[in-house]
Write a protein that holds these residues in place. Structure first.
Motif, PDB file in Angstrom:
ATOM      1  N   HIS A   1       3.710  -1.113   2.955  1.00  0.00           N
ATOM      2  CA  HIS A   1       3.299   0.276   2.814  1.00  0.00           C
ATOM      3  C   HIS A   1       4.039   1.057   3.883  1.00  0.00           C
ATOM      4  O   HIS A   1       4.704   0.467   4.734  1.00  0.00           O
ATOM      5  CB  HIS A   1       1.786   0.435   3.011  1.00  0.00           C
ATOM      6  CG  HIS A   1       0.971  -0.353   2.036  1.00  0.00           C
ATOM      7  ND1 HIS A   1       0.714   0.078   0.768  1.00  0.00           N
ATOM      8  CD2 HIS A   1       0.357  -1.558   2.159  1.00  0.00           C
ATOM      9  CE1 HIS A   1      -0.026  -0.828   0.137  1.00  0.00           C
ATOM     10  NE2 HIS A   1      -0.251  -1.830   0.951  1.00  0.00           N
TER      11      HIS A   1
ATOM     12  N   CYS B   1       1.321   7.271   1.559  1.00  0.00           N
ATOM     13  CA  CYS B   1       2.023   5.996   1.588  1.00  0.00           C
ATOM     14  C   CYS B   1       3.389   6.272   0.995  1.00  0.00           C
ATOM     15  O   CYS B   1       3.503   6.770  -0.119  1.00  0.00           O
ATOM     16  CB  CYS B   1       1.335   4.926   0.763  1.00  0.00           C
ATOM     17  SG  CYS B   1       2.355   3.436   0.656  1.00  0.00           S
TER      18      CYS B   1
ATOM     19  N   TYR C   1       6.969   2.076  -1.704  1.00  0.00           N
ATOM     20  CA  TYR C   1       6.417   1.729  -3.017  1.00  0.00           C
ATOM     21  C   TYR C   1       5.589   0.442  -2.932  1.00  0.00           C
ATOM     22  O   TYR C   1       6.055  -0.561  -2.410  1.00  0.00           O
ATOM     23  CB  TYR C   1       7.552   1.568  -4.024  1.00  0.00           C
ATOM     24  CG  TYR C   1       7.074   1.088  -5.356  1.00  0.00           C
ATOM     25  CD1 TYR C   1       6.277   1.900  -6.151  1.00  0.00           C
ATOM     26  CD2 TYR C   1       7.388  -0.186  -5.814  1.00  0.00           C
ATOM     27  CE1 TYR C   1       5.810   1.456  -7.365  1.00  0.00           C
ATOM     28  CE2 TYR C   1       6.934  -0.637  -7.031  1.00  0.00           C
ATOM     29  CZ  TYR C   1       6.141   0.188  -7.800  1.00  0.00           C
ATOM     30  OH  TYR C   1       5.678  -0.270  -9.008  1.00  0.00           O
ATOM     31  N   CYS C   2       4.351   0.492  -3.450  1.00  0.00           N
ATOM     32  CA  CYS C   2       3.443  -0.646  -3.282  1.00  0.00           C
ATOM     33  C   CYS C   2       2.716  -0.991  -4.574  1.00  0.00           C
ATOM     34  O   CYS C   2       1.653  -1.590  -4.544  1.00  0.00           O
ATOM     35  CB  CYS C   2       2.454  -0.364  -2.158  1.00  0.00           C
ATOM     36  SG  CYS C   2       1.470   1.122  -2.427  1.00  0.00           S
TER      37      CYS C   2
ATOM     38  N   HIS D   1       0.429   3.497  -6.062  1.00  0.00           N
ATOM     39  CA  HIS D   1       1.154   3.962  -4.873  1.00  0.00           C
ATOM     40  C   HIS D   1       1.011   5.476  -4.704  1.00  0.00           C
ATOM     41  O   HIS D   1       0.769   5.967  -3.598  1.00  0.00           O
ATOM     42  CB  HIS D   1       2.619   3.561  -5.042  1.00  0.00           C
ATOM     43  CG  HIS D   1       3.583   4.182  -4.097  1.00  0.00           C
ATOM     44  ND1 HIS D   1       3.456   4.075  -2.732  1.00  0.00           N
ATOM     45  CD2 HIS D   1       4.698   4.915  -4.310  1.00  0.00           C
ATOM     46  CE1 HIS D   1       4.464   4.717  -2.158  1.00  0.00           C
ATOM     47  NE2 HIS D   1       5.219   5.246  -3.091  1.00  0.00           N
TER      48      HIS D   1
HETATM   49 CU   LIG Z   1       2.528   2.762  -1.350  1.00  0.00          CU
END
Ligand SMILES: [Cu+2]
Ligand code: HEM
Ligand SMILES: [Cu+2]
Lengths: 341, 560
Positions: free
Chosen positions: A168, A203, A206-207, A211
């Protein structure tokens, strides 16, 4: 008529207006949100330095291009241009040397502000940042936990950050701080905020699925407001004068936050049975068993509501295992008792 | 001295009756198993344009979805797939292989006066590996998609349940394709130059493709191994990049960018190479400071290996590592800047003709100036912290990868198209396409700089309402850009059916591919043309009747 193209035009006009806000300190500028930290002016200085140099060279290049495309355009019948040298050492040295000198300053001022932002001062107020898919949790030195980030203004605050799952990144545009959060290690950053207000934390690494919803509100407050908030957050059961709540008051507060949607206190059945007058009575379940409403029954109902489902009600309650401390469960029991039997 | 017209035995400048490479043999198999570099170039042209259109559809879906803050079309998961597939298809199937595969293959051997590349069969293999890679990518579409971003960052790429293995396998094949192309060009340039063509008598296109080839051969293996390790980690739980198994996610980033920064030079050097040809031909002047431009290609290729850490200023790598990477990044920006000045000066006192390819070349100068200068904001450590992983980055790399590279690709296509297919396209339509692309592109991407620095993170399926205006402007631009690309492609392809016949040398270009028939005969040349000084336009005269630039005998020897 509501043609998309018309609303687009209207939007273009609006965008141009948004781009030039009336009060730059309150709303930010064409390029930036407000400067709300000591880092922001340093970082922006380099930005504008590069920006004006870029603007100058872009204008120069475009002007030269247009000028030459017109001045030296092919004229009918005259195929050849004029004689001119194929290279020029002095000229080439000049246009390599000047950019070189200009970039040294970009490089150096950028490095300075980076080091400033990357070196947390000793003795800063320390907040733990826990990132996970897809939310944030902030833990304060007194044990307070929250999903909002509160900061005292004009204080050095250090963030010690870790991730429970994937990468993150912690970005607060108004502060110009950004740092990745890497699973398996701690990363740190810090900020000295200079302007009270409400900002957004994004954030920005990219998660996965949500996201784009992994944001948190950031509140910068004066020291007294912040102290009050963080104390209350650590122990939510204190009254205005800092006196602890009675157990019944604790229970009432939790009821108001978690249970009121399904349980009434006036005897009417909502989703679940009413709590009024239920304590100490005999409960009958879907399978015909019966049991006394006592402390153990309450706790089991809270932690494992599906085990014994009250006759006439759907098994709609989810488990609260791990949500409440013992003192809070005691408070709930005291509150239900207080509703009579 | 007698005046001698040196074009081929074919008596006409229009190709004559002799069969050309397009019609010398017939049937689908004669294409599939061809070892003719020109046919392979044509297949690459069709293939990469197909990839461009596929990636373009995803781009438009992405832009349309962002019309409203909560997302117009699909859920977050699907949006994430859209941007991933858009990026992966564009980068791996279009931008990297595009210019070397299509235009390099077609033009480079001809420019050297050679009959083919050094290893024609390896060249065919390179194309088919590209095709296999493309099939893998299409398979990904139907087997669960991909939602990692084109960067495949760990540990998310280890955890997601989309088709990561298919995608990295596809990229692995594409990597080999790229290596084979590079290898071929290196050997071809070293071994197959005519005896009297020295290094500094080569057109700059060859210098650019050669420098690219060196990077392709040296950097691509690192990507291959990295992706292989990722696949093994995913399938066997080996701890390399995933901290749960004792690996390090940042290590993946180092490996990835060790390839992918040089890869941006794999993309831009061929584009610069085309621009050098276009600026010289359409200004009727040798590229100003030819030697420096040639050297700067090589310098960029070498320095390009040493700057990957500028993608990781916020990753937690040490500040001192970041300082070194920032220093090297600024060093490499100088040769790039120099090239822009050299191209500009090429026009000075020239005879500038604004045919369609030159429109693309001039558009390139603006795009590359903006793209390169915004690179400065990112190379500077302090400003990059704020701008990293925002729309500012998105805009920066689109100015270079689309604004510069795709425009150069289109410029090159419009330039060599007559030679490839023997047909002239409609100039008005060609210019219309270029103009629409230029306007559409800038309307799409300029607002993204502003969004980014004002606080809009990248790879967001939904966003805060305050960014809606800028997003909508950008979406409108994207559709104009899409229209421009469609017009450009249509103009070219329709010319095959209804274009005027192209003369041997319609632009008055001085390099050797214009000294053979149009389209070229199967073996390129009946006899190798004599090597003339590079970019010497003085012996080319326009023939008003035929529309061709005839070679007249060089009289300069008499003069000096
Ligand atoms: Cu993220
Ligand atoms: C020559 C053509 C160029 C291409 C094709 C290119 C391409 C790219 C790409 C694809 C990315 C972002 C990748 C991602 O995060 O997904 C990027 C980022 C970056 N570019 Fe460029 N670029 C070019 C020129 C430059 C120049 C001239 C500079 C500086 C002198 C530069 C500096 C940077 C930096 C520092 C980043 C990292 C920014 C960040 O992620 O924070 N680039 N570029
Ligand atoms: Cu890079």
């Amino acid at each position: 008529m509501n043609l998309p193209i018309l609303s687009t035009l209207a939007n273009l006009v609006q965008a141009a207006q948004v781009a030039v806000p009336s009060d730059p300190t309150a709303e930010g500028t064409f390029w930036f949100p407000v400067q709300a930290s000591t880092l922001a002016p340093k970082s922006d200085w380099t930005f504008y330095y590069i920006y004006w140099i870029s603007a100058f060279f872009t204008a120069l290049i475009v002007a030269a291009m247009i000028f030459m495309a017109i001045r030296y355009r092919y004229r009918k019948g005259v195929w050849d241009g004029e004689e001119s040298p194929g290279h020029g050492l002095a000229l080439e040295l000049t246009w390599s040397g000047i950019p070189f000198l200009l970039t040294i300053a970009m490089w150096y001022t950028g490095f300075k502000s980076y080091m400033y932002g990357d070196t947390p001062p000793p003795n800063g107020y320390e907040i733990q940042v826990k990132a996970r898919q897809w939310n944030w949790e902030f833990i304060y030195p007194n044990g307070a936990k929250s999903t909002e980030l509160h900061l005292p203004v004009e204080q050095d605050v250090t963030f010690v950050m870790s991730s429970a799952d994937v990468l993150h990144s912690f970005w607060i545009p108004a502060f110009r701080v950004k740092k990745d959060i890497v699973p398996g290690r701690y990363t740190k950053t810090w900020v000295h905020s200079t302007l009270e207000g409400q900002y957004t934390l994004f954030c920005t690494e990219y998660c996965g699925k949500d996201h784009s919803q992994m944001m948190a509100q950031v509140f910068v407050e004066d020291q007294a407001t912040f102290d009050g908030w963080v104390a209350k957050q650590a122990n939510p059961y204190l009254d205005e004068d800092g006196q602890p709540f009675t157990p019944v008051a604790i229970g009432e507060k939790i009821y108001g936050q978690h249970c009121f949607a399904c349980h009434s206190i006036d005897g009417s059945a909502v989703v679940g049975p009413s709590w009024k007058g239920s304590w100490g009575t005999e409960r009958t379940f879907e399978n015909g068993d019966t049991r006394l409403f006592d402390e153990n029954y309450f706790k089991e109902s809270l932690l494992d509501p599906g085990a014994q489902v009250v006759k006439g009600f759907p098994p709609a309650m989810t488990s609260y295992r791990g949500v409440f401390k013992d003192s809070e469960i005691d408070g709930l029991i005291a509150y239900i008792k207080s509703l009579g039997n | 001295m007698e005046t001698k017209v040196t074009h081929d035995k074919n008596d006409s400048i229009y190709g004559g009756a002799e069969p050309n490479y397009l019609n010398a043999s017939k049937g689908i198999l004669s294409w599939m198993f061809t070892i003719d570099h020109k046919r392979i170039g044509v297949m690459y042209t069709f293939g990469t344009i197909g990839a461009l259109m596929l990636g373009g559809v995803f781009a438009l879906l992405v832009r349309l979805h962002l019309w409203v803050p909560e997302g117009l079309l699909v859920d977050n998961q699907t949006y994430n797939q859209f941007f991933t597939l858009h990026g992966a298809v564009m980068v791996f199937l279009f931008v990297i292989p595009g210019i070397p595969g299509a235009l390099g293959n077609f033009a480079l051997p001809l420019m050297l006066g050679a009959k083919d590349v050094a290893f024609p069969r390896v060249n065919l293999m390179s194309f088919w590996l590209w095709a296999i890679g493309a099939v893998f990518f299409v398979t990904v579409l139907v087997t669960g998609g991909l939602d990692t971003g084109w960067t495949f960052y760990t540990p998310y790429s280890v955890k997601t349940d989309t088709s990561v293995i298919w995608a990295v396998s596809g990229a692995f094949f594409l990597g080999f394709s790229s290596i084979f192309t590079g290898l071929n060009f290196i050997v071809t340039v070293h071994r197959m130059r005519p005896k009297n063509m020295g290094w500094f008598n080569m057109p700059l296109f060859i210098w650019g493709i050669y420098s690219t080839a060196v990077i392709q051969v040296l950097a691509t293996p690192v990507l291959g191994i990295t992706l292989l390790l990722l696949a093994v980690e995913r399938s066997a739980g080996l701890g390399i990049f995933n901290s749960e198994f004792g690996g390090d996610p940042v290590l993946f980033q180092h490996f990835f960018w060790f390839y992918s920064h040089p890869a941006v030079y794999i993309m831009i050097l061929p584009a610069m190479a085309i621009i050098s040809e276009l600026m010289a031909t359409f200004s009727r002047k040798k590229v100003f400071g030819y030697t420096l431009v040639a050297y700067s290609s090589v310098a960029i290729a070498i320095f390009g290996f040493l700057v990957w850490g500028h993608h990781m200023f916020t990753s937690g790598q040490s500040a001192w590592a970041s300082l070194v990477f920032s220093t090297l990044t600024f060093s490499i920006s100088i040769p790039s800047a120099i090239k822009v000045f050299n191209w500009l000066s090429t026009m000075y006192k020239g005879s500038v003709r604004l045919d369609t390819p030159m429109w693309y070349a001039l558009a390139f100068l603006w795009m590359f100036t903006v793209g390169g200068l915004t690179g400065m904001f990112l190379g500077s450590m302090g400003t990059d912290v704020h701008l990293h992983d925002t729309y500012f980055i998105v805009s920066h790399f689109h100015y270079v990868m689309v604004g510069s590279i795709m425009f150069a690709y289109f410029g090159g296509l419009h330039y060599w198209w007559p030679k490839m297919f023997g047909k002239m396209y409609n100039e008005v339509m060609g210019k219309l396409g270029a103009a629409l692309m230029f306007i559409g592109f800038n309307v799409t991407f300029f607002p993204q700089f502003i969004m980014g620095s004002r606080g809009m993170p990248r790879r967001y399926a939904t966003y805060l309402p305050e960014f809606q205006n800028l997003h909508q402007v950008s979406t409108v631009g994207a559709f104009i850009l899409g229209t421009g690309v469609a017009v450009g492609i249509w103009t070219l392809f329709s010319s095959i059916v209804n274009g005027k016949k192209a003369p041997q040398n319609p632009w008055g270009a001085a390099s050797m591919e214009w000294e053979t028939a149009t389209p070229p005969i199967e073996h390129n040349f009946h006899e190798i043309p004599t090597v003339k000084p590079v970019y010497d336009f003085s012996t080319l005269k326009f023939n008003e009747e035929t529309g061709n630039w005839d070679r007249i005998a060089d009289t300069s020897e008499d003069n000096n």
